[in-house]
Design a protein around this motif. Structure first.
Motif, PDB file in Angstrom:
ATOM      1  N   ASP A   5      -3.537   0.347  -3.128  1.00 42.37           N
ATOM      2  CA  ASP A   5      -2.891  -0.957  -2.997  1.00 42.37           C
ATOM      3  C   ASP A   5      -2.306  -1.268  -4.370  1.00 42.37           C
ATOM      4  OD1 ASP A   5      -3.858  -1.199  -0.393  1.00 42.37           O
ATOM      5  OD2 ASP A   5      -5.631  -2.322  -1.008  1.00 42.37           O
ATOM      6  N   HIS A  11       0.853  -1.178   0.000  1.00 40.61           N
ATOM      7  CA  HIS A  11       0.000   0.000   0.000  1.00 40.61           C
ATOM      8  C   HIS A  11       0.899   1.242   0.000  1.00 40.61           C
ATOM      9  CE1 HIS A  11      -3.681   2.267   0.758  1.00 40.61           C
ATOM     10  NE2 HIS A  11      -2.927   3.065   1.488  1.00 40.61           N
ATOM     11  N   ASP A  34      -3.467   7.319  -3.009  1.00 42.12           N
ATOM     12  CA  ASP A  34      -3.625   6.290  -1.997  1.00 42.12           C
ATOM     13  C   ASP A  34      -4.058   5.009  -2.714  1.00 42.12           C
ATOM     14  OD1 ASP A  34      -3.872   5.143   0.528  1.00 42.12           O
ATOM     15  OD2 ASP A  34      -5.848   5.997   0.908  1.00 42.12           O
TER      16      ASP A  34
END
Length: 189
Positions: free
Chosen positions: A58, A25, A56
């Protein structure tokens, strides 16, 4: 981690050398657009960018068997206090307090991008048709010059045309309270 150029980087994940890969992440917060444009855009661009971004997501990346694989899941990208400023006039042509992409899924191998929502609020655009009949934005983003007709470039262009198309899906777009000021400078005053 505070970045020397401003902003913060937060990374949690794993990285491997053999095979070359990383998964985790990442969050970039308050990184200025001036910093990003200094890295990505040439000094010859006739505009400056102001504002800051928040990223932001993953992600999963690997390089094996001479192939780069990269995917993003549950990504978000936001630009705050955006301004596109024409250098020659030091005038903001675009002002936008917030531009956001939410729910970004990107897969390089599958050539797909899915975005849950795109939103922007309270944008202000300044535009004009100059005395020569050209819209001011055209000078900021000139058309690229055609490539020379060499055999290698022609073959490369044919190969590009045969590549599979990207699949892009956007579920929702919300543009609220946008304004445009337009001036026709071709007419005599």
């Amino acid at each position: 981690l505070a970045l020397k150029s401003g902003g913060h980087l937060d990374w949690q994940g794993t990285a491997s050398i053999k095979p070359l890969s990383s998964e985790g992440h990442i969050k970039l917060d308050n990184v200025t657009l001036a910093t990003i444009s200094a890295l990505a855009l040439t000094d010859t661009m006739p505009f400056n960018l102001k504002g800051y971004e928040i990223l932001d997501a993953d992600y999963k990346a690997s390089y094996t068997e001479n192939r780069f694989k990269f995917a993003v899941n549950k990504g978000g990208f936001e630009i705050r206090d955006f301004q596109l400023i024409e250098k020659s006039k030091n005038k903001a042509l675009i002002k936008m307090p917030v531009f956001a992409l939410r729910g970004i899924d990107f897969n390089l191998e599958n050539q797909s991008i899915a975005i849950e929502s795109v939103s922007a609020n309270d944008a202000d655009f300044q535009a004009w048709l100059n005395a020569q009949g050209v819209i001011n934005y055209q000078a900021l983003f000139p058309a690229s010059k055609p490539a020379s007709n060499s055999a290698n470039k022609t073959a490369a262009n044919l190969g590009e045309r045969n590549a599979a198309p990207w699949k892009i899906k956007v579920n929702s777009i919300a543009l609220n309270n946008f304004g445009v000021v337009f001036e026709d400078q071709t007419t005599k005053k």
